[in-house]
Design a protein around this motif. Structure first.
Motif, PDB file in Angstrom:
ATOM      1  N   TRP A 170       0.810  -1.220   0.000  1.00 30.98           N
ATOM      2  CA  TRP A 170       0.000   0.000   0.000  1.00 30.98           C
ATOM      3  C   TRP A 170       0.850   1.279   0.000  1.00 30.98           C
ATOM      4  O   TRP A 170       0.295   2.376  -0.031  1.00 30.98           O
ATOM      5  CB  TRP A 170      -0.922   0.002   1.219  1.00 30.98           C
ATOM      6  N   GLN A 182       1.052   2.867  10.688  1.00 28.74           N
ATOM      7  CA  GLN A 182      -0.342   3.236  10.509  1.00 28.74           C
ATOM      8  C   GLN A 182      -1.263   2.024  10.378  1.00 28.74           C
ATOM      9  O   GLN A 182      -2.484   2.166  10.368  1.00 28.74           O
ATOM     10  CB  GLN A 182      -0.492   4.120   9.266  1.00 28.74           C
ATOM     11  N   PRO A 233      -5.690   2.825   7.813  1.00 25.95           N
ATOM     12  CA  PRO A 233      -6.531   3.879   8.403  1.00 25.95           C
ATOM     13  C   PRO A 233      -7.765   4.213   7.570  1.00 25.95           C
ATOM     14  O   PRO A 233      -8.788   4.621   8.117  1.00 25.95           O
ATOM     15  CB  PRO A 233      -5.574   5.077   8.485  1.00 25.95           C
ATOM     16  N   ASP A 234      -7.691   4.042   6.253  1.00 26.22           N
ATOM     17  CA  ASP A 234      -8.832   4.390   5.404  1.00 26.22           C
ATOM     18  C   ASP A 234      -9.832   3.247   5.276  1.00 26.22           C
ATOM     19  O   ASP A 234     -10.779   3.336   4.486  1.00 26.22           O
ATOM     20  CB  ASP A 234      -8.336   4.809   4.015  1.00 26.22           C
ATOM     21  N   GLY A 235      -9.620   2.166   6.050  1.00 27.36           N
ATOM     22  CA  GLY A 235     -10.564   1.059   6.041  1.00 27.36           C
ATOM     23  C   GLY A 235     -10.187  -0.075   5.115  1.00 27.36           C
ATOM     24  O   GLY A 235     -10.831  -1.137   5.139  1.00 27.36           O
ATOM     25  N   ARG A 236      -9.209   0.121   4.266  1.00 30.12           N
ATOM     26  CA  ARG A 236      -8.762  -0.997   3.428  1.00 30.12           C
ATOM     27  C   ARG A 236      -8.287  -2.155   4.299  1.00 30.12           C
ATOM     28  O   ARG A 236      -7.688  -1.933   5.354  1.00 30.12           O
ATOM     29  CB  ARG A 236      -7.628  -0.540   2.519  1.00 30.12           C
TER      30      ARG A 236
END
Length: 750
Positions: free
Chosen positions: A152, A158, A169-172
């Protein structure tokens, strides 16, 4: 670039080549009469020490496997023996991998799959395997996070591991299985791991149901005794009637003609029969016993004088511990000799082993051994096979905690299978064989002299113990009955005196108490009149029994309460904590003791560096019969970080009950020729009617502290607490285990 073809090199080419070749050598060396000493190559750098058993099995994929579908498998070299070790091993892995215990499959000892962790012994499964698995799991978690971070292009800090996935953090999210490929986990472990702190625990520290119980209570395949393989046939071994008996003659014709009999196997003094069905094998075995004629010398010691006979076998003396200069002024002095008989494992299910010699010349063996790799080594040596041709697979047996007949039954099956290829051979021992031929816990003698100074503290302590080695485990064909009885036998390696921090016969012989002047000696017995090996706790039970009995006598001499007297001599705060907790939960000193009742207390730290345990108990005595019944027992244990508190309570309760049985009932009996305690009537154990009304175990958890083990901590303190309670009830000190009705009645009447 020109290619360099070795095939084109010639002597002429070397000399006439366009380039320059410089060949140099030392004329001095060429002319020397002796070769010159070349500089020693630098020693390879010693690899860094790794936590627990990672140190000897250093690659992460020895411990953890993650498949492409996300399935997680954890491997351990430690065997489930009834101690419930499977649950906490799964818990430490689940904790560090951030998954639920149900997400993990645990595979136990198997020489073809799992790391070599030697023997499952000494209450070290969590210390060694648990520590390795926890660290390996934490390092695998960090590798998965790093792999996802790379994919990623995000900082690893993170990302987090959560439910078999790595989450951004973005839900992935990406599953563990999608991150592993090829040899992803075939990397060497690192000395340091990013372990979760205790305040982050969600799995460690919670009660988890034992994984081995359902099969045992539903009639499933729980033990090796339950295992059925396609084409399996049944064998029974005809043991000699005594240790030194030799097979003089045998007429096996009638037995070979019996229904279902496949073969009568004779190899030296090894004798067995193989049949299609189990009962056919039993009938043939009984008939074969009648046909076999043995020479049988009478060379066992006289049981009536066993303590003096053991003392006379002394072959070496080693110093276990010493400090100061013991001397005995005129203060109160206690002097006594204590004895323990030979005692059995007494497995409820007699030993069993299954072996299959395959057409390709390899052999598979299923066994409830406590060491699949040492057992493989011994079986391979016995059969003259390379070790890689033998696979030993652990299956739990119905009763153990030590070196019982498991390895021998496996060797019996292997020897028979080597002569009857292509069919699984199941060897099931009979009850009389288990009792007569298993290796016993050694008989021991201890002598103690100790005194109390004017300040009410112990000032001098001299302790001598006489004992065989407590381990003749496999690793060598001579440790197996089949290896010693077949033709061209392998003799048992002579045991040697060895004093180490873990202890053997000297385990717990050095009191943990602060005593300025002390000397502890092990008088080693190289000869073994009866077959002996490891039994739960090794020498700890008789040593703690002797030491803690003496501590009570010294407390009486000092006119001190037994609990306060112990605390007076303890400098380890964790030791003091278990003593105080056990006394408090018991209600020590808070109520009157009824007539013909007694209370007793004892403490020890197992091996002086493992779990701390204190126990208080109350018992009743029937003066007319000498019968003793423990009514209640209350214990406190500190075994470090508590992974599965219910498992710790379970193990401690079981240890207390077994120790009460050893203390009040158990002793191997023999005459000058044979073992005579070959059934439960001649070798009594505690029955349900004698189980205490209550057994309490209070666990002191030490979050973040190293694992200290649990399984053997209760054996010594419980024995001593029973003896001290009998002393409290009757005013009589008993010195010889077991503390039978007859001995107590004689003491009361004396």
């Amino acid at each position: 670039m020109d290619t360099f073809n070795k095939a084109e090199i010639t002597r002429r080419g070397l000399l006439a080549g366009t380039g320059a070749l410089v060949v140099s050598f030392s004329v001095a060396n060429a002319l020397a009469q002796e070769p010159a000493q070349q500089p020693a190559a630098p020693a390879p750098a010693k690899p860094p020490a790794l936590p627990g058993s990672l140190n000897t099995n250093r690659f992460l994929d020895s411990w953890i496997r993650i498949d492409a579908d996300g399935a997680i498998t954890v491997f351990t070299g430690k065997a489930e023996l009834g101690q419930g070790i499977r649950a906490p091993l799964i818990q430490v892995a689940a904790e560090e991998l951030n998954v639920e215990p149900k997400d993990i499959t645990l595979i136990g000892p198997d020489t073809a799959q799992t790391p070599d962790e030697g023997f499952t012994a000494g209450s070290q499964s969590m210390q060694n395997s648990g520590t390795a698995i926890r660290n390996a799991s934490a390092q695998v978690r960090e590798l998965l996070i790093a792999q996802a971070a790379t994919q990623w292009n995000l900082p690893a800090e993170q990302l987090k591991a959560e439910g078999k996935t790595i989450v951004a953090p973005d839900g992935r999210a990406i599953g563990y299985g999608a991150l592993v490929a090829n040899q992803f986990l075939h990397v060497e472990a690192q000395p340091q791991s990013r372990l979760k702190s205790p305040d982050q625990f969600s799995v460690i520290g919670r009660d988890l149901q034992r994984l081995d119980i359902p099969g045992k209570v539903t009639g499933g395949v729980a033990y090796v005794q339950d295992l059925k393989l396609d084409g399996m046939v049944h064998a029974r071994v005809v043991r000699p009637p005594s240790y030194s008996a030799t097979l003089k003659s045998l007429d096996a014709g009638a037995v070979e003609a019996m229904p279902g009999v496949i073969s009568v196997v004779r190899d030296g003094n090894f004798l067995a029969v193989v049949a299609e069905k189990e009962y056919q094998a039993i009938k043939a075995m009984r008939a074969l016993q009648t046909e076999a004629q043995w020479d049988e010398p009478a060379n066992l010691p006289d049981q009536a004088t066993l303590p003096s006979e053991l003392v006379a076998l002394e072959g070496d003396v080693g110093t276990v511990a010493e400090s100061g200069t013991p001397s005995f002024p005129n203060g109160p002095t206690f002097e006594a000799t204590f004895t323990r008989p030979y005692i059995m494992h007494g497995s409820i299910g007699p030993s069993c082993g299954i072996a299959l010699m395959k057409d390709d010349g390899t052999m598979d063996v299923w066994s409830h051994t406590q060491g699949v790799f040492p057992d493989r080594e011994a079986i391979a040596q016995m059969l003259g096979l390379p070790e890689d041709k033998v696979r030993v697979i652990h299956m739990e047996g119905s009763g153990c905690y030590g070196h019982n007949g498991a390895d021998d039954a496996a060797a019996d099956a292997a020897l028979i299978a080597s002569k009857i290829q292509g069919r699984p051979i199941r060897v099931q021992w009979m009850r009389e064989q288990e009792h007569a031929w298993e290796p016993y816990g050694p008989g021991m003698v201890t002598k103690i002299r100790a005194s109390v100074g004017p300040d009410g503290r112990i000032d001098n302590w001299i302790y001598d113990l006489w004992s065989n080695s407590h381990s003749t485990r496999p690793g060598d064909a001579g440790s197996l009955l089949a290896g010693r009885t077949k033709s061209n036998p392998t003799p048992l390696k002579p045991p040697k005196l060895s004093i180490s921090p873990s202890g053997n016969g000297d385990r717990n012989a050095d009191p943990l108490y602060a005593i300025p002047n002390r000397r502890i000696l092990w008088h080693f017995l190289p000869e073994m009149p009866l077959r002996v090996s490891a039994l739960r706790g090794l020498g700890a039970q008789p040593n703690v029994f002797s030491i803690e009995s003496t501590i009570d006598e010294l407390a009486i001499a000092a006119k001190a309460d037994p609990v306060e007297f112990r605390l007076r001599h303890l400098t380890d705060n964790r030791a003091a904590d278990v003593v105080k907790l056990a006394a408090d939960k018991f209600g020590w000193g808070k109520s009157e003791v009824p007539r013909d009742h007694g209370v007793g207390f004892a403490f020890a730290r197992y091996k002086n560096h493992a779990a701390y345990l204190a126990v208080a108990l109350e018992l009743s005595v029937e003066p007319e019969t000498g019968r003793v019944r423990v009514i209640r027992a209350v214990s406190a244990i500190d075994s470090g970080q508590a992974v599965n508190p219910d498992g710790i309570r379970n193990q401690t309760e079981g240890g207390i009950l077994q120790s009460i049985s050893w203390t009040l009932y158990e002793a191997v009996t023999f005459d000058r020729t044979r073992i005579t305690s070959t059934d439960w009537s001649n070798y009594p154990i505690m029955r349900f009617a004698s189980v205490p009304d209550s057994v309490e175990v209070h666990v002191i958890d030490r979050p973040g502290a190293p694992f200290l083990g649990t399984g053997e901590a209760a054996q010594g303190p419980t024995s001593a607490a029973v003896a001290n309670a009998i002393r409290n009830a009757t005013g009589k000190r008993l010195f010889d285990l077991p503390l039978t009705r007859e001995r107590l009645k004689a003491a009361i009447g004396a």
